[in-house]
Scaffold this motif. Sequence first.
Motif, short mmCIF file in Angstrom:
data_model
loop_
_atom_site.label_atom_id
_atom_site.label_comp_id
_atom_site.label_asym_id
_atom_site.label_seq_id
_atom_site.Cartn_x
_atom_site.Cartn_y
_atom_site.Cartn_z
N ARG B 223 0.84 -1.20 0.00
CA ARG B 223 0.00 0.00 0.00
C ARG B 223 0.87 1.25 0.00
N GLY B 224 0.87 1.96 -1.09
CA GLY B 224 1.67 3.18 -1.21
C GLY B 224 1.83 3.49 -2.68
N ILE B 239 12.74 2.18 -7.89
CA ILE B 239 11.51 2.91 -7.57
C ILE B 239 11.48 3.27 -6.08
N LYS B 240 10.79 4.36 -5.79
CA LYS B 240 10.59 4.77 -4.41
C LYS B 240 9.10 4.86 -4.14
N ALA B 241 8.73 4.38 -2.97
CA ALA B 241 7.34 4.49 -2.53
C ALA B 241 7.37 4.49 -1.01
N GLU B 242 6.28 4.88 -0.39
CA GLU B 242 6.19 4.63 1.04
C GLU B 242 5.34 3.40 1.25
N ASP B 243 5.82 2.49 2.06
CA ASP B 243 4.97 1.40 2.51
C ASP B 243 4.13 1.99 3.64
N GLY B 247 4.74 2.13 7.45
CA GLY B 247 5.10 3.46 7.91
C GLY B 247 6.53 3.84 7.61
N LYS B 248 7.09 3.27 6.54
CA LYS B 248 8.47 3.60 6.19
C LYS B 248 8.61 3.73 4.67
N PRO B 249 9.48 4.64 4.23
CA PRO B 249 9.76 4.70 2.79
C PRO B 249 10.51 3.46 2.35
N LEU B 250 10.38 3.15 1.09
CA LEU B 250 10.91 1.89 0.59
C LEU B 250 11.54 2.09 -0.78
#
Lengths: 103, 336
Positions: B223-224, B239-243, B247-250
């Motif tokens: 989810r993000g 790629i960058k997303a927040e999980d 509650g952490k960027p990924l």
Amino acid sequence: MDFGFCLSPSSHVQMDKIDLATFNRLKETNPDINTCIACGSCTATCTAGNFTEMSFRRILLMLQRGKEDEAKKMIQRCMLCGKCTLVCPRGINIRKILLDITR
Amino acid sequence: MKENILIIGGGAAGMEAATQLKKLGLTPIIIEKSDALGGHIAQWDRLFPAFHPAKDVVAPMLESVKGIDVLLNTEVNDIQCDADGFKAVLTNGKTIDAKAVVLATGFDLFKAERKQEYGYGIYNNVITSLELEKFFRTGKDERINNPKKIGFVHCVGARDVKVGNTYCSKVCCTTALKQACEMKEVFPNAEVYTFYMDLRMFGPGYEDLYLKTQRDFDVKCIRGRVCEVSENMDGRLVIKAEDTLFGKPLKMTLDLLVLMCSMEKNKSIDKIQQQLGVANNSDGFMQNRDMYLGMNGTAKDGVFVAGTCTAPKSLPDTIAEARSVAVEVFNYINNK
């Protein structure tokens, strides 16, 4: 010489580097482990969760994000009452999975 | 007496409306701007939620419009309305008189290059949902080269004020999960991730598809929203997303990124729509009379709408609207 500067570690979860061995081992005997929809019922009903940070939903995520040590630490709060298994809408046998993680 | 009904658009909505109108004793005429009937659905390989071949739905539709007047490679240049009905001048120079007009002009797929941060058209390994469907159909796409890690981005061009589309495109969630499962079928050893904000599994069997995606196909739903894509030295995608559940960027390296493009209103009909006096709604699609009992009607008597020209819709929704528009037109002609 110390100038008072330091490198902050990245807060990113580095998905390329995480070790999924424990999660994959669990998946073999508990295929339902994949079916969590993060509704939070397990955490909301958790007796231990009322007083501690215990959350099965988060434990599953920790295992999938390479935070196995944190997950195992959190599991120690569990009292194995099984209410989480009772409320899970996906029918995941949470109590068994919790026991399997520590095995 | 011959009661011509002008149907603009030869996709699922136009074909089904024409078939039903003919059964009701009217004379439908389909105007299609491309060189074939079938619309978007003819470009699809399999349909959600049960992996039904699209051609099994399209072929009977094509069969049932046989005997109906179809003008391919044709558009409406000009349309006028008087007490007798409508007079349409076509791009082939012909003029058609009709008692009613059905707008079945469908949608355009969101142009993925408009979301520049996803790198479509910049990085080789970023493709669209439509291109992936073509790969399933033909087995050919030189960008798809035995990928080990595949990502799907939901809501590309939807629920996004930056591109002017605040609406949900309705079918992309289910399509993403369907395509994710199909990728696991083609590349069983690949890891497949989908990046969603909510998973909107609104129809019968869709929630079952979600469960199957997780349990049987081992697709990982995160989810993000992916916010940034770049290419590394090896030509792979980072790629960058927040999980947002964790509650952490990924950060993750992928071999292929599929963008689930939204539906946008087909703007090639704007001029004719204006001449007919049909306005757009706040999402930029055509405004129907109301969304409950007047879904096929417009502000203009004798002008009807069906399918995705009024909002993003699934194929069953579109077929249902095409059938209901036929009844509406029939009643309109008989009560005149």
